[in-house]
Scaffold this active site. Sequence first.
Site, PDB file in Angstrom:
ATOM      1  N   LYS A  75       0.853  -1.180   0.000  1.00 56.62           N
ATOM      2  CA  LYS A  75       0.000   0.000   0.000  1.00 56.62           C
ATOM      3  C   LYS A  75       0.895   1.238   0.000  1.00 56.62           C
ATOM      4  O   LYS A  75       1.922   1.273   0.687  1.00 56.62           O
ATOM      5  CB  LYS A  75      -0.901  -0.028   1.236  1.00 56.62           C
ATOM      6  CG  LYS A  75      -1.929   1.079   1.310  1.00 56.62           C
ATOM      7  CD  LYS A  75      -2.816   0.870   2.530  1.00 56.62           C
ATOM      8  CE  LYS A  75      -3.836   1.965   2.715  1.00 56.62           C
ATOM      9  NZ  LYS A  75      -4.690   1.725   3.909  1.00 56.62           N
ATOM     10  N   SER A 150      -9.221   2.566   3.149  1.00 52.97           N
ATOM     11  CA  SER A 150      -8.214   3.241   2.348  1.00 52.97           C
ATOM     12  C   SER A 150      -7.326   2.284   1.549  1.00 52.97           C
ATOM     13  O   SER A 150      -6.523   2.726   0.741  1.00 52.97           O
ATOM     14  CB  SER A 150      -7.339   4.122   3.252  1.00 52.97           C
ATOM     15  OG  SER A 150      -6.639   3.357   4.214  1.00 52.97           O
ATOM     16  N   SER A 174      -9.937   0.148   7.274  1.00 53.40           N
ATOM     17  CA  SER A 174      -9.355   0.254   5.937  1.00 53.40           C
ATOM     18  C   SER A 174      -8.850  -1.041   5.323  1.00 53.40           C
ATOM     19  O   SER A 174      -8.426  -1.046   4.176  1.00 53.40           O
ATOM     20  CB  SER A 174      -8.221   1.284   5.942  1.00 53.40           C
ATOM     21  OG  SER A 174      -8.739   2.578   6.085  1.00 53.40           O
TER      22      SER A 174
END
Length: 474
Positions: A75, A150, A174
């Site tokens: 990520k 996210s 997330s």
Amino acid sequence: MAFSEYGKYDAMGLAELVRKKKVTAAELLDEAIARTSAVDPQINAVVVKHYDYAERQIKKGLPQGPFMGVPFLLKDLIILEGTRTTSGASLYENEVADHTSTLVQRFLDAGLTIFGKSATPEFGLMPTTESRLFGATRNPWNLAHSSGGSSGGAAAAVAARILPVAHATDGGGSIRIPAAASGVFGLKPTQARVPVGPDRGEGWGGFSCGHVVSISVRDSAAMLDAVHGPEPSSLYVAPAPERPFLEEVGREPGRLRIAFTDKSPYGEAIDPEVAAATREIATLLSGLGHHVEERAPSLPADPAVVMSTIVSANTALNVRLAEQRFGRAMTDRDFERLTLASAHNAQQSSATDYVAAQLGAFQIARSLAAFFEHCDIFLSPTLCSPPLRLGELDSMAQDLSNIGPTLRRYMPGTSMFNMSGQPSMSVPLAWNQAGLPLGMMFSARFGDEAKLFRLAAQLEQERPWKNKFPPVCA
């Protein structure tokens, strides 16, 4: 090996092929890159591509880890020395990490080949992935919808079968939110299970942790085996597991006491298809021999208020550090308006407000601990509506007043388990009439990922999702 079969394997399956020399790590990397080229223009999930880094890993020789040769994405919030890490922010578009985080080093030691970064909203602040820097990440099930956030890029890439597993983080949902929106499996581990150093001892006051989203339950369990455990700077540690997490997968879960609700913790109405799916899964669990009853915790503090205070303070620090580094005030040319508004909100608060938020989180944690004295698992919808349409949450809008109410309606139940530190997972068990995924969230006592993995494996066997492919799929 015919590479048309790549998508049929989870990460452990691909690693086994490498170990048996039926395929090479270089061939797997080439396939992941080809799949990225084929579908990423449609979904915009892989926003930083450093294929040369993965090629150098292979040329140097990969560690004999459990995921040797498996392609992997980080990520775009976590650092890998020598690679771009933007945090989804325009200001850091060309930022290159000068060291590697503890968790990333453990991924490297597991033998993963890290070929890029997945999309995230700026600083991971939103449950949708639509940064100004990189644009919207689209849901492979319907390109008009969000893949969640996210960790939206990670979930979209796994759902589209670019790769079977990808790094994700969860500070308020997330991992679980994008797993639900994208139809993949995502488990948030117990607080302090996974290291967050070396640059800090906690993320978002202890709320945030890292792990993965995956196609299979066993990949999630095996990855947690590979990366969990304290580091020298750990402030505290999670309870040690009784046995490797992978050994829990396929282990008989026993007759679990499962509480469930199909309602928002705020008492607001939720999408009828989401509510119906939750009740259907409760009935399925009862049919599997579990004791199921409708019951939900009563929270002594508002998770939204707690989350806003803690996250705003952390965001304000990010802005202040940028101002100190660049010697000027940050504007909306540097950061999105939501980021600046969040920082402004923190500046209007006091240290006392922050301590009050910490106390609210503790009160929520204590209340949940008491609730779990009378059940093993709590089932609730991961999201209270189907995946948002792109544009419903605009971090660059002049008027940001709709964001709070939208978050409250969309994802009211995830953040309480970040505050309590309990493990919680989203399992892809339902789809609505429009073909969008509806994730079911299961949460357990502090330190008890074992029960979640056992139950998830049972549900994976009973209602398999691995061969359910979205319309946009490599």
